[in-house]
Design a protein around this motif. Sequence first.
Motif, PDB file in Angstrom:
ATOM      1  N   GLN A   1       0.842  -1.189   0.000  1.00 28.47           N
ATOM      2  CA  GLN A   1       0.000   0.000   0.000  1.00 28.47           C
ATOM      3  C   GLN A   1       0.880   1.244   0.000  1.00 28.47           C
ATOM      4  N   GLY A   2       0.306   2.368  -0.394  1.00 28.73           N
ATOM      5  CA  GLY A   2       1.037   3.629  -0.422  1.00 28.73           C
ATOM      6  C   GLY A   2       1.046   4.193  -1.823  1.00 28.73           C
ATOM      7  N   SER A   3       1.950   5.117  -2.045  1.00 37.39           N
ATOM      8  CA  SER A   3       2.096   5.727  -3.367  1.00 37.39           C
ATOM      9  C   SER A   3       3.448   5.342  -3.946  1.00 37.39           C
ATOM     10  N   VAL A   4       3.578   5.471  -5.253  1.00 35.65           N
ATOM     11  CA  VAL A   4       4.858   5.175  -5.905  1.00 35.65           C
ATOM     12  C   VAL A   4       5.942   6.075  -5.310  1.00 35.65           C
ATOM     13  N   ALA A   5       5.627   7.353  -5.109  1.00 37.87           N
ATOM     14  CA  ALA A   5       6.617   8.295  -4.571  1.00 37.87           C
ATOM     15  C   ALA A   5       7.063   7.894  -3.156  1.00 37.87           C
ATOM     16  N   SER A   6       6.115   7.516  -2.291  1.00 34.13           N
ATOM     17  CA  SER A   6       6.497   7.170  -0.914  1.00 34.13           C
ATOM     18  C   SER A   6       7.278   5.857  -0.860  1.00 34.13           C
ATOM     19  N   ILE A   7       6.883   4.879  -1.645  1.00 37.84           N
ATOM     20  CA  ILE A   7       7.607   3.604  -1.666  1.00 37.84           C
ATOM     21  C   ILE A   7       8.994   3.806  -2.263  1.00 37.84           C
ATOM     22  N   SER A   8       9.102   4.608  -3.319  1.00 40.81           N
ATOM     23  CA  SER A   8      10.408   4.895  -3.922  1.00 40.81           C
ATOM     24  C   SER A   8      11.323   5.586  -2.919  1.00 40.81           C
TER      25      SER A   8
ATOM     26  N   ASP B   1      11.110   5.438   0.411  1.00 41.49           N
ATOM     27  CA  ASP B   1      11.452   4.444   1.437  1.00 41.49           C
ATOM     28  C   ASP B   1      12.524   3.474   0.928  1.00 41.49           C
ATOM     29  N   ALA B   2      12.385   3.054  -0.338  1.00 39.84           N
ATOM     30  CA  ALA B   2      13.351   2.130  -0.934  1.00 39.84           C
ATOM     31  C   ALA B   2      14.731   2.786  -1.016  1.00 39.84           C
ATOM     32  N   ASP B   3      14.783   4.029  -1.465  1.00 40.31           N
ATOM     33  CA  ASP B   3      16.057   4.736  -1.553  1.00 40.31           C
ATOM     34  C   ASP B   3      16.735   4.807  -0.191  1.00 40.31           C
ATOM     35  N   LYS B   4      15.995   5.225   0.822  1.00 43.59           N
ATOM     36  CA  LYS B   4      16.551   5.338   2.174  1.00 43.59           C
ATOM     37  C   LYS B   4      16.996   3.965   2.692  1.00 43.59           C
ATOM     38  N   GLY B   5      16.157   2.955   2.489  1.00 40.49           N
ATOM     39  CA  GLY B   5      16.473   1.614   2.979  1.00 40.49           C
ATOM     40  C   GLY B   5      17.688   1.003   2.308  1.00 40.49           C
TER      41      GLY B   5
END
Length: 173
Positions: free
Chosen positions: A106-113, A115-119
């Motif tokens: 769930q979420g938006s492409v921008a928020s998941i992207s 989160d992925a970058d930070k992770g």
Amino acid sequence: MRIRHSFFVACAAIAVLSIASCKRAGEAAADAAIAAASGGKVDVSHADDGTTTISTKDGKQTMTVSTGDGAALPASFPKDVFLPSDYKVESALEMPGAIVTHVLTQGSVASISSDADKGMQAQGWKQTMVMAQSEQAHIVMWEKGERHATLTIAGDKAQGGVQVGYQLATEKQ
């Protein structure tokens, strides 16, 4: 005789497409297609959880495909690769040197992207390419030592979430 990764990918595609349809008929069709493609050089087995395993007759190379309700990440999925905090595995393929899997979150492409970058950065991955095709589709490539990770993050209107695709590979030595 060594069977190349492209052969396994072709077999996986046949297996995934066939298994996604009617289970028993799909298994039979997948088995027939794989037998024809390999010249009978592989064994195919199906588990009750929806997992299909394709192995060379000598047992030296194995590919596992997991789809449907029983789909799960392979046990070898790297602990240092970003995963959303809440997700459902849609499909997973594991073969020597590579894992390809898709999860729905769930979420938006921008928020998941984001989160992925930070992770990924927090785990020591180096970003090598970003392609934001639109607000609804991002592709990001990462490297860490001999390993490569490509994350494809795209909106999924049909399922009401975001699909995250993983293509993980290790360079051959």
